[in-house]
Design an enzyme around this catalytic site. Structure first.
Site, PDB file in Angstrom:
ATOM      1  CB  SER A 174      -5.498   0.254   8.631  1.00 11.24           C
ATOM      2  OG  SER A 174      -6.397   1.296   8.753  1.00 11.24           O
ATOM      3  CG  ASP A 225      -4.933   2.822   0.807  1.00 13.93           C
ATOM      4  OD1 ASP A 225      -5.707   3.747   1.096  1.00 13.93           O
ATOM      5  OD2 ASP A 225      -4.343   2.152   1.663  1.00 13.93           O
ATOM      6  CG  HIS A 255      -7.312   0.833   3.695  1.00 13.18           C
ATOM      7  ND1 HIS A 255      -6.121   1.464   3.927  1.00 13.18           N
ATOM      8  CD2 HIS A 255      -7.858   0.614   4.898  1.00 13.18           C
ATOM      9  CE1 HIS A 255      -5.972   1.623   5.228  1.00 13.18           C
ATOM     10  NE2 HIS A 255      -7.006   1.115   5.831  1.00 13.18           N
TER      11      HIS A 255
END
Lengths: 672, 710
Positions: free
Chosen positions: B266, B612, B665
């Site tokens: 991320s 996602d 995610h």
């Protein structure tokens, strides 16, 4: 429980009078029948189990209620209560120094000692499933009870190499959490960390040099590259704090570990860290050794010899049956012994320096130790004390601390000329006793046989030098491993090239301090607690199955203020390390320019007299001198913080002595 | 003290209810017995009273009350006992019984294949997932020293002292650093981000699998940093970048000179981009002074998991109205809760005030403006299909980098979605053609008195309170904002925050990467503005900056690993709310806006696209699919890049937890295929062994549609 007991017997007695009353006072027969019916229903339904449930419910509800109150209570109340009872608490040193204007300057590195660092599992046998990255050592120890044999298996190292057994990887926990608390509520470094944080320290300026304390020092580098990590971290911290040199705070065995590190970092790469001869001068401001067993700890001898510590011996005295019990195949001590004997690190604590330091059959440096006298000394002037000293001395009988292990109390007290000794070295070892019931637990004693046991007992008395021979005799495999990593002698010629081997690096008597004249070495330790120094042993009742030797707990002194308690001779120290071991190097071995300290690094001794906590609320006390509790001693914390904030030994006030360390150190006949 | 948590467990209701219901018959019988017992007890008392001539009429009520008490106690006791019993049985069970049907973990499988730890691995956590602990605080935080304020399941403090907690998590509004007297620091080590909350793993599964092939603390490092700070400030305050550099060098050295595999997640992906530039920059410009060869020497591969390279549209909603997909849904369901003034909770307002002090959020603003994210009428995802369930069926097998033709045929009811309008006020504004939209620039606001009358809102809570209400209305009249103009909008409504943050981050596209201004650290985390210095290096004697890829590091591999098949926030429909009130957020996501047909992309005021659940694929995949693919101006050395997508499959049963094939995610960190890829690379697999690209989505056609000079 009282409630429960009271309730139960009262129950059956109750219906009878009730019945009478109802029949007497109530003329209505229908009502009476109804009641009777209900009564019957009750006696069926309200059984003992119901009662228990009711009781448990009551307890739980009360507990929840209290818990709720506790959680709802403002957090200042406990402190308020404490202050109301014990009077106002002194400012913690961190607060005090912050008010005085100190702030974080030098990075601080903690080096934890043996046993206090946490270990976690990275790979294990099937029995350890679900424990991945859970603590096996430190923390709650819950697993010890749930699956003890699995735990012992995972905590043991390989008996040959002293490294991981195949298929098992247990690794030290990194970071400050590694050794801040040993068990919940039992602090090790936490108090010191909290106080340092008050003057502005945080993770970027503090580093816990956690290492696997089971391994020999060089093996921590071989397996985990721990020494490289410490070097890299110190370099990083010095660089990021603008070139301010690090203050190292080792505790207990960490002291030896850091001695090893200082030699390692200077040594050229294949064996050492390749930092160059001036690495320490560039990166280290001060080494503040807390409770350092520079010359070893007598306590480690019974630990290796018979898996005993004072605590176990006392436990045996109180409940003689439990530990010796043969009915249950528990054999706790043997398991513990087999495990600890795979830990090379325990061998680093065997007394070093032999007879020269620890004394021989006839004399020892501490032979005039007097507990009473030391107590008085604080109040009186030195001149008046001397007179009393002599008069007192004459009354006392001499204690042969140099006889580290003696078989029988009579032997321990007899003049050396009266002891007959038969040399055990080379004595034949008998074949193992063919008793199949004992074979499941393997210790090296089984290879020794009864003849070996007898030979050991016949030698009667062992002093510090002979202890090594003894250990070689009873545990040859372990000592063979240990000999490759540790040395216990005194160097005649420090320039001898053989001293470049890493096995000498952790022995203060066989190495030179680094060439760093600006560095300072402190020895901070507690005094005023009786500490194990020598032992009276006996052959255990059933040597073929048990560990053949145990401390003779029946050996006691007659007089009240005795030096021999439960088979252990006691001397001044911090409960684990005698003063001689923690103080000698800084008091004499390194004081001024000596051959062990060629660059003349300044050394300071700071002793902290033990004062037990005044009441229960104080926990482990703020003036303790005990081996681990001293890490919560406010005076010690203040000293460390002052040095970390930029002061030096002179600013602290130089030496701070309560014990006879200088007198005793002076008696040691060592070429400097 | 150890018994307290154990006793607390009794409060957890699930197993208790269960046992309670099943055992009700006997329980009732007992109840009768108790009633009888109590009655007799009371009767006893009654008769005594009668002797004393007291009135006996009130007794039935007392009986009832007393019986109830006793009954409750009994019930509690019973439940506790049953619970203890269950716990006891649970602990006695052999541990393998619980997960009897667990499939073999990828780590175990690869180990049997003979894979072993080779390259050291560095994990770089993303935003929010890292733990934070308190080192110095206000009096209200007493007893929390070195306790976690964030992560690790210690969120209990939020409920106990919420205001204190918010105060300590906020940063200084001016500097973006610590407020005076408060020091909250990142937790270090693997524990920093293995679990976010108990049972909610982040890195734990990956760590466990790495350990299976021989990784341990010495060759596995978690580069924990304070995710609230701007990237350069983590170095200024905590030396986080220096520590990472030193750690990588150490691991390289102690593991037999094996290069490091970096696994950022991320926001960690752009943090690591920043690190790459920082480490090779000379110290005077705020760099780490590693020299131009550093990356090539120490780094083998960067395996970006769900990287947010080009930003995340969701952060806009976070900053504008502290809203999230989850929150706006909640509001739709229970409109009273969040808007209620009576409670004076103002949860969102407080959340907004705190999160606006976190510079790092700005790093996640959409980068590249209209070129990447689309303008009023065009967007790269324009032809996208929004029915994700249908999509998954059609894309059960990976297509080799080409768009699957079947999916296009499947589009029957396609709405024209203007993804480019990231924020639009009102649903109509999001659908009108651009020519019908008002084109009001922000310069037009200049003559207005933009500041509010200070008497109106005395206690300022958010920066919205400083704006006059008319202006807020005017902003909404502008109707639609693209990725480019939305920055102006944010600058307008939150000037202080943007002023602070824009010193640290930039969101544009560089025309000329040789421009010396790009040596400033604020450009380092933007992949569209970090440049290759190969030619520049030849021209000037200036110490070359590290670019993302080095000319002499053609071996460094860059992977983009991300999940697809989850609806992801891409654009928002806003509405005005509560203009008149003080201390409130004037904009809200219009949760009533929905697509006309059920398969549409608009749901609850949010336009969804593939991704996602947090990062749209355009952000996660574009750089690897096109921006850095081959020799481009962003990647002049031609370091190979790979796109590896993982189709989302919801967990099949509850026992599955968050699923071993998730594409979400964070859930993707438990994805077996992804873990296997990471393990293979860490164990030294070559690019061929992995199989190159693995694509399920339209990323290739989408990135081709973007008109960017590469």
């Amino acid at each position: 429980m009282q409630n429960l007991r009271r309730r139960k017997p009262s129950e059956p007695s109750r219906p009878e009078p009730e019945q009478k009353e109802t029949t007497q006072n109530d003329p209505d027969s229908e009502n009476g029948k109804e009641r009777e019916n209900k009564k019957n229903g009750r006696s069926k339904g309200w059984s003992c189990i119901d009662n228990c449930c009711w009781f448990i419910g009551l307890i739980c509800s009360i507990w929840w209620f209290l818990l709720f109150l506790y959680n709802a209570m403002p957090s200042s109340i406990p402190q308020y209560v404490t202050e109301a009872i014990a009077g106002p608490m002194p400012d913690p040193p961190g607060e005090k120094l912050r008010k005085e204007g100190f702030s974080a300057q030098h990075p601080v590195v903690f080096v934890p000692g043996i046993v206090t660092g946490g270990l976690e599992l990275w790979e294990g046998k099937p029995c350890a499933e679900g424990l991945f990255r859970k603590r096996l050592w430190g923390g709650t120890f819950g697993e010890v009870y749930k699956r003890p044999s699995c735990w012992v298996e995972h905590m043991s190292l390989d008996n040959e190499t002293g490294l991981d057994p195949p298929g098992i990887r247990v690794r030290p926990v990194p970071g400050l959490v590694a050794a801040d608390y040993f068990a919940p509520g039992y602090f090790v470094w936490a108090v010191l960390i909290a106080n340092l944080a008050r003057i502005g320290y945080e993770e970027k300026k503090m580093y816990m040099a956690a290492y696997d304390w089971r391994l020999s020092f060089q093996n921590t580098e071989v397996r985990d590259q721990t020494l490289s990590r410490i070097k890299s971290n110190i370099e990083l911290m010095v660089a990021t704090s603008g070139g301010k040199k690090a203050v190292i705070v080792p505790h207990s065995m960490g002291v030896l570990y850091f001695l090893h590190f200082m030699k390692w970092v200077e040594a050229p790469p294949p064996m050492g860290g390749g930092g160059g001869l001036d690495w320490c001068a560039k990166h280290i401001k001060a080494v503040m050794n807390i409770g350092g067993p520079f010359l070893g700890v007598p306590k480690s001898v019974p630990g290796l010899f018979s898996a005993e510590a004072k605590d176990i011996a006392v436990a045996r005295a109180i409940a003689p049956q439990v530990l010796d019990i043969d009915i249950f195949p528990l054999q706790t001590l043997q398991h513990v012994m087999r495990m600890t004997r795979t830990w090379d690190a325990t061998m680093s604590m065997i007394p070093r320096g032999g007879d020269t330091i620890w004394g021989d059959l006839d004399r020892s440096p501490e032979e005039d130790y007097d507990h009473k006298k030391r107590k008085q000394k604080r109040n009186e002037t030195i001149s008046s004390e001397n007179n009393e000293d002599e008069s007192h001395d004459s009354k006392r009988k001499k204690i042969y601390y140099g006889r580290m292990i003696s078989f029988g109390k009579d032997v321990a007290e007899a003049p050396s000329s009266e002891i007959e000794r038969i040399d055990f070295r080379g004595a034949p070892k008998g074949s193992s006793v063919a008793n199949s019931s004992c074979r499941d637990v393997w210790t090296e004693y089984h290879d020794m046989g009864l003849e070996g046991v007898k030979a050991v007992a016949d030698y009667k008395v062992y002093n510090a030098g002979e202890i090594l021979d003894l250990l070689h005799y009873v545990a040859p495999k372990m000592m063979a491993r240990g000999d490759a990593h540790f040395s216990y002698g005194i160097a005649d010629d420090l320039d001898d090239p053989k001293y470049q081997n890493y096995k000498y690096w952790s022995n203060a008597l066989e190495t030179k301090l680094p060439n760093a004249p600006e560095m300072e070495i402190f020895s901070l330790y507690g005094v005023g607690i009786k500490t194990e120094r020598a032992y009276v042993y006996r052959v255990s009742p059933s040597p073929e199955c048990n560990i053949p030797f145990q401390i003779d707990i029946s050996a006691n002194d007659e007089d009240e203020d005795s030096y021999l308690t439960d088979g252990v001779y006691l001397v001044d120290g911090d409960e684990t390390v005698p003063v001689l071991s923690s103080g000698f190097m800084c008091a004499r071995g390194w004081r001024g320019k000596t051959r062990f300290n060629p660059s003349g690094i300044r050394t300071y001794i700071r002793e902290y007299d033990h004062t037990p906590p005044a009441n229960l609320l104080e926990g482990r006390g703020t003036q303790s001198g005990a081996h681990v509790d001293i890490l919560g001693n406010f005076a010690l914390i203040e000293d460390i913080m002052r040095v970390a904030a930029g002061q030096n030994g002179q600013d602290l006030g130089g030496d701070r002595i309560y014990s006879d360390i200088f007198k005793w150190a002076g008696r040691i006949n060592l070429k400097l | 003290m150890g018994s307290i948590p154990r006793l607390r467990k009794f409060c957890t209701p699930q197993p208790l209810n269960f046992s309670f219901f099943t055992l009700q018959p006997t329980h009732l019988k007992r109840k009768e017995g108790q009633i009888a017992f109590l009655r007799s007890l009371l009767l006893e008392r009654e008769t005594k009273r009668r002797e004393k001539n007291e009135v006996p009429r009130k007794i039935p009520r007392k009986i009832w009350r007393c019986m109830c008490m006793n009954d409750c106690l009994w019930a509690i006791g019973f439940m506790c006992t049953v619970w203890w019993f269950i716990v006891f049985v649970y602990h006695c069970l052999p541990s393998n019984l619980v997960g009897l049907h667990l499939p073999e973990s990828p780590g175990q499988r690869l180990r049997r294949e003979g894979l072993n730890a080779l390259h050291p691995v560095v994990l770089v956590p993303g935003i929010v997932t890292g733990g934070l602990e308190l080192w110095e605080g206000r009096p209200c935080s007493q007893g929390l020293f070195r306790k976690r304020l964030w992560g690790g399941g210690s969120f209990a403090e939020i409920f106990k002292r919420p205001m204190c907690w918010l105060e300590h998590l906020s940063l200084n509004n001016e500097t973006g650093l610590d407020p005076p007297g408060i020091r909250v620091r990142p937790v270090s080590g693997l524990v920093a981000a293995d679990y976010f909350a108990p049972g909610y793993f982040v890195w734990a599964v990956l760590i466990e699998n790495l350990a299976k092939i021989g990784y341990e603390e010495k060759n596995l490092h978690m580069a924990a940093y304070d995710w609230r700070l701007s990237f350069q400030n983590t170095e200024v305050r905590d030396y986080a970048l220096s520590r990472l550099k030193s750690k990588i060098e150490l691991m390289y050295m102690t593991n037999g000179n094996k290069k490091v595999v970096v696994v950022p997640h991320s926001m960690g992906a752009i943090y690591f981009l920043h690190f790459l530039k920082w480490v090779e920059s000379p110290p005077p410009t705020g760099g780490g002074g590693g020299g131009p060869g550093w990356c090539a020497k120490y780094i083998k591969a960067i395996m970006n998991i769900a990287p947010a390279f080009l930003g995340v549209p969701r952060t806009l909603a976070n900053i504008l109205s502290a809203e999230d997909k989850g929150i706006s849904f909640l509001r739709a369901m229970a409109p009273g809760v969040f808007d209620s003034e009576i409670l004076r909770l103002q949860t969102l307002e407080h959340a907004m005030r705190v999160s606006r002090t976190w510079d790092s959020i700005i790093s996640l603003f959409p980068k590249g403006g209209e070129t990447i994210w689309g303008n009023l009428d065009w967007s790269p995802e324009k032809d996208q299909e929004c029915d994700f369930i249908k999509k998954r069926v059609f894309r059960s097998c990976p297509s080799d980098g080409r768009t699957d033709n079947t999916t296009k045929n499947a589009i029957l009811l396609k709405e024209d979605v203007n993804y480019g309008r990231i924020i639009s006020f009102g649903k109509t504004a999001s659908e009108l053609h651009s020519s019908q939209l008002p084109s009001l620039g922000f310069k037009d606001f200049a003559p207005y008195n933009t500041r509010a009358n200070s008497n109106m809102c005395r206690d300022l809570l958010t920066e919205y309170d400083e704006l006059s209400r008319e202006i807020i209305g005017e902003v909404a009249k502008h109707k639609a904002y693209t990725a480019g103009t939305v920055l102006d909008l944010v600058r307008f409504v939150a000037p202080k925050m943007m002023q602070r943050a824009e010193a640290h981050f930039s969101h544009g596209i560089a025309d000329d990467l040789d421009d010396p201004k790009y040596t400033h650290y604020k450009y380092w985390s933007n992949p569209l503005e970090t440049r290759q210095v190969y030619q520049y290096q030849l021209q000037s004697s200036y110490t070359p900056l590290c670019s993302l890829k080095l000319p002499n590091a053609p071996d460094m591999e860059i992977y983009c690993l991300y999940g697809v098949g989850v609806p992801t926030d891409r654009a928002y429909i806003y509405k005005l709310s509560s203009l008149d009130r003080c201390r409130s957020i004037p904009y809200r996501i219009d949760s009533s806006a929905n697509a006309r047909n059920p398969g549409g992309c608009l749901k609850g005021g949010i336009y969804f696209s593939d991704g996602d659940a947090s990062v749209p694929i355009i952000s996660a995949g574009f750089m690897c699919a096109r921006g850095w693919r081959g020799k481009t101006r962003f990647n002049p050395s031609g370091a190979p890049t790979y796109v590896r997508e993982y189709g989302h499959k919801a967990p099949s049963s509850l026992l599955d937890g968050r699923g071993s094939e998730s594409g979400a995610h964070v859930g993707i960190m438990g994805n077996v295929a992804l873990i296997e890829d990471v393990l293979r690379v860490a164990a030294g697999a070559t690019r061929e062994e992995l199989g190159g690209d693995r694509i399920f989505s339209d990323i290739m056609s989408m990135s081709r549609a973007i008109r960017l000079r590469v």
